[in-house]
Write an enzyme that holds these catalytic residues in place. Sequence first.
Site, PDB file in Angstrom:
ATOM      1  N   SER A 118     -21.514  25.087  94.732  1.00 24.09           N
ATOM      2  CA  SER A 118     -22.120  25.991  93.763  1.00 24.09           C
ATOM      3  C   SER A 118     -21.768  25.596  92.330  1.00 24.09           C
ATOM      4  O   SER A 118     -22.224  26.226  91.380  1.00 24.09           O
ATOM      5  CB  SER A 118     -21.668  27.433  94.027  1.00 24.09           C
ATOM      6  OG  SER A 118     -20.252  27.527  93.933  1.00 24.09           O
ATOM      7  N   SER A 119     -20.963  24.560  92.160  1.00 28.32           N
ATOM      8  CA  SER A 119     -20.568  24.086  90.835  1.00 28.32           C
ATOM      9  C   SER A 119     -21.789  23.630  90.042  1.00 28.32           C
ATOM     10  O   SER A 119     -22.674  22.940  90.563  1.00 28.32           O
ATOM     11  CB  SER A 119     -19.586  22.920  90.962  1.00 28.32           C
ATOM     12  OG  SER A 119     -19.399  22.281  89.710  1.00 28.32           O
ATOM     13  N   ALA A 122     -22.828  19.968  89.932  1.00 28.71           N
ATOM     14  CA  ALA A 122     -23.589  19.343  91.015  1.00 28.71           C
ATOM     15  C   ALA A 122     -24.991  18.934  90.589  1.00 28.71           C
ATOM     16  O   ALA A 122     -25.593  18.052  91.196  1.00 28.71           O
ATOM     17  CB  ALA A 122     -23.675  20.289  92.213  1.00 28.71           C
ATOM     18  N   ASN A 227     -20.327  27.417  83.145  1.00 33.36           N
ATOM     19  CA  ASN A 227     -21.226  27.256  82.009  1.00 33.36           C
ATOM     20  C   ASN A 227     -20.973  25.878  81.395  1.00 33.36           C
ATOM     21  O   ASN A 227     -20.020  25.192  81.756  1.00 33.36           O
ATOM     22  CB  ASN A 227     -20.939  28.351  80.976  1.00 33.36           C
ATOM     23  CG  ASN A 227     -22.126  28.658  80.086  1.00 33.36           C
ATOM     24  OD1 ASN A 227     -22.887  27.750  79.717  1.00 33.36           O
ATOM     25  ND2 ASN A 227     -22.311  29.921  79.730  1.00 33.36           N
ATOM     26  N   CYS A 228     -21.837  25.471  80.472  1.00 34.47           N
ATOM     27  CA  CYS A 228     -21.593  24.367  79.541  1.00 34.47           C
ATOM     28  C   CYS A 228     -21.754  22.966  80.117  1.00 34.47           C
ATOM     29  O   CYS A 228     -21.367  21.985  79.465  1.00 34.47           O
ATOM     30  CB  CYS A 228     -20.214  24.478  78.899  1.00 34.47           C
ATOM     31  SG  CYS A 228     -19.905  26.066  78.099  1.00 34.47           S
ATOM     32  N   GLU A 229     -22.333  22.806  81.309  1.00 37.88           N
ATOM     33  CA  GLU A 229     -22.534  21.459  81.833  1.00 37.88           C
ATOM     34  C   GLU A 229     -23.475  20.658  80.945  1.00 37.88           C
ATOM     35  O   GLU A 229     -23.335  19.435  80.812  1.00 37.88           O
ATOM     36  CB  GLU A 229     -23.046  21.525  83.284  1.00 37.88           C
ATOM     37  CG  GLU A 229     -24.521  21.820  83.467  1.00 37.88           C
ATOM     38  CD  GLU A 229     -24.904  23.266  83.233  1.00 37.88           C
ATOM     39  OE1 GLU A 229     -26.101  23.579  83.360  1.00 37.88           O
ATOM     40  OE2 GLU A 229     -24.021  24.099  82.928  1.00 37.88           O
ATOM     41  N   ASP A 230     -24.431  21.338  80.315  1.00 38.19           N
ATOM     42  CA  ASP A 230     -25.350  20.641  79.420  1.00 38.19           C
ATOM     43  C   ASP A 230     -24.649  20.150  78.164  1.00 38.19           C
ATOM     44  O   ASP A 230     -24.922  19.045  77.672  1.00 38.19           O
ATOM     45  CB  ASP A 230     -26.542  21.532  79.060  1.00 38.19           C
ATOM     46  CG  ASP A 230     -26.125  22.913  78.567  1.00 38.19           C
ATOM     47  OD1 ASP A 230     -24.925  23.247  78.624  1.00 38.19           O
ATOM     48  OD2 ASP A 230     -27.013  23.671  78.138  1.00 38.19           O
TER      49      ASP A 230
END
Length: 338
Positions: A118-119, A122, A227-230
Amino acid sequence: MTTGQLTLILLTITSLFSTTVSHRPLSTNHHCNRHNLPSQKLLRPDQFTVLINGYSESRIPILHTITGIYSSSPSIAAVVLLWGNPNTPSKTLTHLSHNLSTSSPGHAPITVIRQPSSSLNARFLPRAWISTRAVLICDDDIETDTKSIESVFNIWRNNPEQLVGLFARSHAFELTSGAWIYTVHPDRYSIVLTKFMMMKTEYLYLYSCGGGELMTQARLIVDEMRNCEDILMNFVVANVTSVGPVLAGAKRVRDWGDARNDGQRALTAAATQEVAVGLSSRKKEHRKRRGECITEFHRVLGKMGLRYSYGKVVNSVGEQGLCQKGGKLVFCDQQFFK
């Protein structure tokens, strides 16, 4: 059997058997094995792969429209819905994969694959089945037209080392608090969002597998903040290129998930109560948390990697003035036909 049909079958099989979802930090050992990935030289330069981040079942009605549009674009090799909600029944995803595939008006295969975790990290995993040099990372609530999709791809082909997107934000340093903030600046930007982000397929590997212990810590921040993967992807690419992203113009972009939607037309009746669902918070603390992410990435990675860009790239330079023709307002250089 065509190559596209074979790809669809293989990916569908993967989706059926990928039912075990972990809530722990994402393990990338298998995905980071170069032997499992195709050579960059063999990837197709004339098409790209769409990776849609899916989470809420309330978005399924919209997905039929969105995936159909993508599948109809001639430059798209495959449309893959990466499902990150561990609580969605496998039967639901099986039916969704079948329905999207059979109802699509386009040529590109559409597949649903359950994420291994669910990360949010991924969504940037390198995938052995990606056959194109470019990938489009997008959310499940962004709808645009095929001409704009093709335009963004052409812009990326002229700027293949940079991220290209339709939604931009900026970082700034706030002197009063002594911290980085996440904001919208009127004439500059340093971040494009994963609402609609096109990039080199190689950057998936750099994000998930590169950077050693520092990137491991940075990805853990994404898991902790959910949050914040982008933002982290923008750090990764700017560190490689030393330049900012490219903001592209689009003829039409509909954000079904924007909390500012009225609601009555945003979704079907069955889904109007969950317009703003998803993993990324849309509450008042959203910008504050995003600023905290920037500050933490700066601390962990040891430098401020984000770079500013200016202006927007559009698909044409034409008349912007509106004139009345035939009782309608149209661009003044446009011929009106009844």
